[in-house]
Design an enzyme around this catalytic site. Structure first.
Site, PDB file in Angstrom:
ATOM      1  N   THR A 133       0.844  -1.183   0.000  1.00 43.28           N
ATOM      2  CA  THR A 133       0.000   0.000   0.000  1.00 43.28           C
ATOM      3  C   THR A 133       0.882   1.236   0.000  1.00 43.28           C
ATOM      4  O   THR A 133       1.686   1.423   0.902  1.00 43.28           O
ATOM      5  CB  THR A 133      -0.904  -0.008   1.243  1.00 43.28           C
ATOM      6  OG1 THR A 133      -1.480  -1.302   1.368  1.00 43.28           O
ATOM      7  CG2 THR A 133      -1.999   1.015   1.115  1.00 43.28           C
TER       8      THR A 133
ATOM      9  N   GLN B 169      -4.695  -6.243  -7.192  1.00 41.83           N
ATOM     10  CA  GLN B 169      -5.161  -6.743  -5.909  1.00 41.83           C
ATOM     11  C   GLN B 169      -6.432  -5.999  -5.495  1.00 41.83           C
ATOM     12  O   GLN B 169      -6.443  -4.778  -5.361  1.00 41.83           O
ATOM     13  CB  GLN B 169      -4.097  -6.583  -4.819  1.00 41.83           C
ATOM     14  CG  GLN B 169      -4.508  -7.311  -3.535  1.00 41.83           C
ATOM     15  CD  GLN B 169      -3.586  -7.043  -2.376  1.00 41.83           C
ATOM     16  OE1 GLN B 169      -3.490  -5.919  -1.904  1.00 41.83           O
ATOM     17  NE2 GLN B 169      -2.907  -8.076  -1.901  1.00 41.83           N
TER      18      GLN B 169
ATOM     19  N   HIS C 129      -7.741  -9.957  -1.983  1.00 42.16           N
ATOM     20  CA  HIS C 129      -6.994  -9.701  -0.745  1.00 42.16           C
ATOM     21  C   HIS C 129      -7.799 -10.236   0.437  1.00 42.16           C
ATOM     22  O   HIS C 129      -8.781  -9.633   0.875  1.00 42.16           O
ATOM     23  CB  HIS C 129      -6.763  -8.200  -0.603  1.00 42.16           C
ATOM     24  CG  HIS C 129      -5.722  -7.826   0.403  1.00 42.16           C
ATOM     25  ND1 HIS C 129      -5.147  -8.729   1.271  1.00 42.16           N
ATOM     26  CD2 HIS C 129      -5.138  -6.619   0.684  1.00 42.16           C
ATOM     27  CE1 HIS C 129      -4.269  -8.095   2.043  1.00 42.16           C
ATOM     28  NE2 HIS C 129      -4.248  -6.816   1.700  1.00 42.16           N
TER      29      HIS C 129
ATOM     30  N   ASN D 262      -4.088  -9.877   6.122  1.00 41.98           N
ATOM     31  CA  ASN D 262      -3.670  -8.654   6.821  1.00 41.98           C
ATOM     32  C   ASN D 262      -4.783  -7.907   7.544  1.00 41.98           C
ATOM     33  O   ASN D 262      -4.724  -6.695   7.719  1.00 41.98           O
ATOM     34  CB  ASN D 262      -2.956  -7.699   5.858  1.00 41.98           C
ATOM     35  CG  ASN D 262      -1.597  -8.220   5.444  1.00 41.98           C
ATOM     36  OD1 ASN D 262      -1.129  -9.234   5.964  1.00 41.98           O
ATOM     37  ND2 ASN D 262      -0.965  -7.554   4.500  1.00 41.98           N
TER      38      ASN D 262
ATOM     39  N   TYR E  18      -7.902  -7.256   6.749  1.00 46.92           N
ATOM     40  CA  TYR E  18      -8.903  -6.494   6.016  1.00 46.92           C
ATOM     41  C   TYR E  18     -10.201  -7.309   5.939  1.00 46.92           C
ATOM     42  O   TYR E  18     -10.322  -8.363   6.550  1.00 46.92           O
ATOM     43  CB  TYR E  18      -8.336  -6.063   4.670  1.00 46.92           C
ATOM     44  CG  TYR E  18      -7.173  -5.108   4.849  1.00 46.92           C
ATOM     45  CD1 TYR E  18      -7.376  -3.853   5.419  1.00 46.92           C
ATOM     46  CD2 TYR E  18      -5.870  -5.476   4.511  1.00 46.92           C
ATOM     47  CE1 TYR E  18      -6.318  -2.982   5.641  1.00 46.92           C
ATOM     48  CE2 TYR E  18      -4.798  -4.615   4.729  1.00 46.92           C
ATOM     49  CZ  TYR E  18      -5.031  -3.370   5.299  1.00 46.92           C
ATOM     50  OH  TYR E  18      -3.973  -2.510   5.538  1.00 46.92           O
TER      51      TYR E  18
ATOM     52  N   ARG F 150      -4.705 -13.962  -1.575  1.00 43.29           N
ATOM     53  CA  ARG F 150      -3.645 -13.753  -0.584  1.00 43.29           C
ATOM     54  C   ARG F 150      -4.176 -14.054   0.814  1.00 43.29           C
ATOM     55  O   ARG F 150      -5.239 -13.567   1.208  1.00 43.29           O
ATOM     56  CB  ARG F 150      -3.136 -12.314  -0.634  1.00 43.29           C
ATOM     57  CG  ARG F 150      -1.806 -12.126   0.123  1.00 43.29           C
ATOM     58  CD  ARG F 150      -1.385 -10.681   0.148  1.00 43.29           C
ATOM     59  NE  ARG F 150       0.064 -10.555   0.275  1.00 43.29           N
ATOM     60  CZ  ARG F 150       0.686  -9.468   0.741  1.00 43.29           C
ATOM     61  NH1 ARG F 150      -0.022  -8.424   1.134  1.00 43.29           N
ATOM     62  NH2 ARG F 150       1.999  -9.416   0.820  1.00 43.29           N
TER      63      ARG F 150
ATOM     64  N   ASN G 229      -3.302  -5.641  11.987  1.00 38.78           N
ATOM     65  CA  ASN G 229      -4.709  -5.226  12.123  1.00 38.78           C
ATOM     66  C   ASN G 229      -5.476  -6.112  13.097  1.00 38.78           C
ATOM     67  O   ASN G 229      -6.666  -6.395  12.908  1.00 38.78           O
ATOM     68  CB  ASN G 229      -5.410  -5.176  10.760  1.00 38.78           C
ATOM     69  CG  ASN G 229      -5.129  -3.890  10.006  1.00 38.78           C
ATOM     70  OD1 ASN G 229      -4.893  -2.838  10.603  1.00 38.78           O
ATOM     71  ND2 ASN G 229      -5.121  -3.964   8.692  1.00 38.78           N
TER      72      ASN G 229
ATOM     73  N   GLY H  34       8.891  -7.486  -1.011  1.00 33.10           N
ATOM     74  CA  GLY H  34       8.296  -6.179  -0.823  1.00 33.10           C
ATOM     75  C   GLY H  34       9.317  -5.102  -0.544  1.00 33.10           C
ATOM     76  O   GLY H  34       9.807  -4.430  -1.440  1.00 33.10           O
ATOM     77  N   ARG H  35       9.685  -4.944   0.706  1.00 36.39           N
ATOM     78  CA  ARG H  35      10.503  -3.801   1.118  1.00 36.39           C
ATOM     79  C   ARG H  35      11.830  -3.665   0.367  1.00 36.39           C
ATOM     80  O   ARG H  35      12.190  -2.552  -0.016  1.00 36.39           O
ATOM     81  CB  ARG H  35      10.722  -3.852   2.630  1.00 36.39           C
ATOM     82  CG  ARG H  35       9.423  -3.646   3.395  1.00 36.39           C
ATOM     83  CD  ARG H  35       9.610  -3.637   4.899  1.00 36.39           C
ATOM     84  NE  ARG H  35       8.332  -3.373   5.568  1.00 36.39           N
ATOM     85  CZ  ARG H  35       8.204  -3.114   6.854  1.00 36.39           C
ATOM     86  NH1 ARG H  35       9.282  -3.081   7.633  1.00 36.39           N
ATOM     87  NH2 ARG H  35       7.016  -2.886   7.378  1.00 36.39           N
TER      88      ARG H  35
END
Length: 374
Positions: free
Chosen positions: A27, A100, A176, A179, A181, A228, A236, A318-319
């Site tokens: 995000t 996504q 998605h 995480n 959501y 995912r 979260n 990712g990072r």
């Protein structure tokens, strides 16, 4: 061609992906208040098109789904056109890209919804840090439990988002369900305290995801759809005692749908709920026959080992890919990475900290590049 397992081609749907590196969905909040994808977002994805597969940043399926400042959407013609300008460029750069699909559920705030409370499976507040809203940092609120009509409307929103993703030129979609959501909120027994057909048993808690899948599979072939999951995740305010049984069942049911891939956040880099032993990628390999993608905290060596051992088919990064837009090149040629330990500019703003990182080719010059390519 490199002998590394990461750089072997792999078949996905009707495509042959050039390597097994996946750009993880992150995000980023660069679409602005209108939520329309723009040029710097296209720049960002093209710079990272060295991967075999790109999964976009989380993209809201509707206004009700919002929960992040300046994140992109997919519910208007302008958003579709904005995304099409991105997918066209990624295809020219010889990569494949999936969208996504995202609904934040209770990981949102009434500031995003004209004063209306965010929706969730049940009226269970997210316990955690404050949320950034268009009006500043606020405490999370007790969400509004979704009625059957809310659920039906949201399933239709997922379907329309899939229709719009196809119109925008995406090669597939990722639902998605991770995480913390909305879909994850239905799967988790702590956030889902319903006593109707969407709550209680594992089968009932899976029902919402099942209905979403049935809807989007009317639009895309199963081979071009992924999901995912984050079985170990605490992000979260997730995690319940029956997580292993829940996610075993979820993987088995998704396998029956013959979807193209399952994207599992098996790593613990985002934390672990510590309600038992972590679920491993190998556990999901035994449950799912399609492409299996591992994610969360991998580096080159651990990714190569996971693929070589047969536990997964691809690995999402990712990072490290944020500050190293040419991460596949750097991994393949053992080039040192830029540091990726300063997140201060990652999650919002303009090009700075997003699409302005140098690639090694630009730094090194032709002579050094030729030497590395010998």
């Amino acid at each position: 061609m490199s002998n590394s397992p990461l750089f072997q081609p792999v078949k996905w749907a009707d495509f042959t992906l050039k390597n097994r590196m996946v750009l993880a969905p992150m995000t980023r909040g660069r679409a602005g208040p209108d939520r329309v994808p723009n040029k710097i977002m296209g720049d960002y994805y093209v710079q990272r098109a060295g991967g075999g597969l790109i999964i976009t940043e989380a993209t809201s399926i509707s206004e009700e789904a919002l929960g992040w400042v300046d994140s992109p959407g997919i519910w208007t013609e302008e958003m579709v056109e904005g995304w099409k300008s991105v997918t066209d460029r990624v295809h020219v750069a010889d990569s494949r890209i999936v969208l996504q699909l995202w609904h934040c559920g209770r990981a949102s705030h009434s500031d995003f919804h004209n004063g209306d409370l965010p929706l969730s499976a049940s009226a269970v507040k997210l316990e955690g840090d404050q949320i950034h809203t268009p009006k500043g940092k606020k405490e999370y609120e007790v969400p509004q439990p979704m009625t059957h009509e809310d659920i039906r409307r949201t399933v239709e929103d997922f379907k329309q988002a899939a229709i719009n993703a196809k119109a925008a030129g995406f090669d597939g979609i990722e639902v998605h369900a991770a995480n913390g959501y909305l879909i994850n909120q239905f799967l988790d027994a702590r956030s889902n305290q319903r006593d109707d057909e969407y709550g209680g048993s594992i089968e009932n808690r899976f029902r919402f995801l099942a209905e979403v899948m049935n809807a989007v599979l009317e639009i895309f072939p199963a081979a071009q759809v992924g999901v995912r999951l984050s079985p170990n995740g605490v992000f979260n305010d997730m995690g319940h005692d029956g997580y292993r049984e829940t996610f075993t069942y979820v993987a088995q049911q998704l396998n029956k749908l013959k979807i193209g891939y399952l994207h599992v956040m098996d790593g613990l880099a985002f934390g672990f709920h510590e309600r038992g032993e972590p679920m491993s990628l190998g556990e999901f390999r035994a449950l799912f026959d399609g492409l299996l993608i591992g994610n969360c905290g991998y580096d080159k060596e651990t990714a190569e080992k996971r693929i070589a051992d047969g536990d997964g088919d691809m690995i999402a990064f990712g990072r490290p890919w944020i500050t190293n837009p040419d991460l596949p090149y750097r991994y393949e040629h053992d080039v040192e990475l830029h540091a990726y330990d300063d997140p201060s500019q990652w999650y919002g703003g303009g090009a700075e900290g997003y699409s302005d990182y140098d690639a090694f080719r630009e730094e090194s010059g032709k002579e050094e590049l030729e030497k590395l390519s010998e």
